[in-house]
Scaffold this active site. Sequence first.
Site, short mmCIF file in Angstrom:
data_model
loop_
_atom_site.label_atom_id
_atom_site.label_comp_id
_atom_site.label_asym_id
_atom_site.label_seq_id
_atom_site.Cartn_x
_atom_site.Cartn_y
_atom_site.Cartn_z
N ARG A 216 -1.54 4.51 4.12
CA ARG A 216 -2.55 3.57 3.63
C ARG A 216 -3.74 3.46 4.56
O ARG A 216 -3.59 3.42 5.78
CB ARG A 216 -1.95 2.18 3.43
CG ARG A 216 -2.84 1.32 2.52
CD ARG A 216 -2.36 -0.08 2.42
NE ARG A 216 -2.80 -0.84 3.58
CZ ARG A 216 -2.35 -2.06 3.88
NH1 ARG A 216 -1.45 -2.63 3.11
NH2 ARG A 216 -2.80 -2.69 4.93
N HIS B 76 -1.63 -7.43 -5.70
CA HIS B 76 -0.68 -6.36 -5.96
C HIS B 76 0.67 -6.70 -5.35
O HIS B 76 0.78 -7.58 -4.49
CB HIS B 76 -1.20 -5.02 -5.41
CG HIS B 76 -1.45 -5.02 -3.93
ND1 HIS B 76 -2.60 -5.54 -3.38
CD2 HIS B 76 -0.70 -4.61 -2.89
CE1 HIS B 76 -2.54 -5.43 -2.06
NE2 HIS B 76 -1.39 -4.86 -1.73
N HIS C 179 0.33 -10.33 -3.47
CA HIS C 179 -0.59 -10.66 -2.37
C HIS C 179 -1.86 -9.81 -2.50
O HIS C 179 -1.93 -8.88 -3.31
CB HIS C 179 0.07 -10.37 -1.02
CG HIS C 179 0.31 -8.91 -0.79
ND1 HIS C 179 1.34 -8.23 -1.41
CD2 HIS C 179 -0.35 -8.00 -0.04
CE1 HIS C 179 1.31 -6.97 -1.05
NE2 HIS C 179 0.28 -6.78 -0.22
N ASP D 87 -4.28 -7.77 0.48
CA ASP D 87 -4.05 -7.37 1.87
C ASP D 87 -4.87 -8.22 2.85
O ASP D 87 -6.09 -8.29 2.75
CB ASP D 87 -4.38 -5.89 2.06
CG ASP D 87 -3.40 -4.99 1.30
OD1 ASP D 87 -2.25 -5.44 1.06
OD2 ASP D 87 -3.79 -3.86 0.95
#
Length: 291
Positions: free
Chosen positions: A269, A254, A96, A98
Amino acid sequence: MRPVGGALGAEIGGIDASRAMAPGIADQIRAALDRHLVIFLRDQSVSLGQLKAFSTCFGELTRVPYVGGLADHPQIIAVLKEADEHNISTFGGTWHTDFSFLEHPPAASILFAEQVPAVGGDTLWANMYAAYEALSPGMQQTLAGLNAMHSGHVYGAARPPANSATSQSIRISRNNPEADVERAHPVVRVNPRTGRRALYVNPVYTTRFEDMTQHESRGLLGFLYAHCTRAEFTCRLQWAPGTIAVWDNRYSLHMAVNDYDGYRRLMYRTSTVGETPIGPAEASASSPGHG
Ligand SMILES: [Fe+2]
């Protein structure tokens, strides 16, 4: 700087992410990110405040929907799977990019490894420029005129939580009807600065092509997913505590490999503000030089 794969990825040494960066150095790191799409820094020791400060080298920080931020640092999310969580899907465990269903998907994502398994829990990235460029001219032309629909349906009401069990340790809010809203983005995304083209679909958030049914879309989307994640377009990061990865969330995919049941994995993150994805038509309209 040491490239880690033929398609993308580079490890950069000699940087202390806990300290303010000289403008020249920050420029070089951004240029490396442009060129390699994902960069790794090893052996970093940063507080959450320092992680945010480092992240701002890549743009203004943004808060993402549906995933709760830390109480003291709302722009940081904890990506955690506990050692006793077995047989569940991991957050980000399928290819995917983000939050591609947003109007302005994040430009860069930054991940800091606090605690990782001794082995397993790697992350893979794929170069979506390379994937696009490897397609035949006929397929490139076909895709250039298409939009695809993206939605946050994995957070939405249409998909019950039982079907998408991820780690209970991540604060994900579900059953939000807003998440099921579909948004169209071009299938071929153009970098407005360079004119370079990349594929822009992913198997988590892309639902179908615009003006087509899911059933009609499945064949071509399935081909594109298999194509763009071919091994030669990817690189793989083996994390260690203190590793920071920064990736360009616009032109790469990723996934996190979920092969570490029995071990605790904790990452922090951040994400930076992105722009509306543009396709070939908008790109040529906005640059008169490219009629
Ligand atoms: Fe992700």
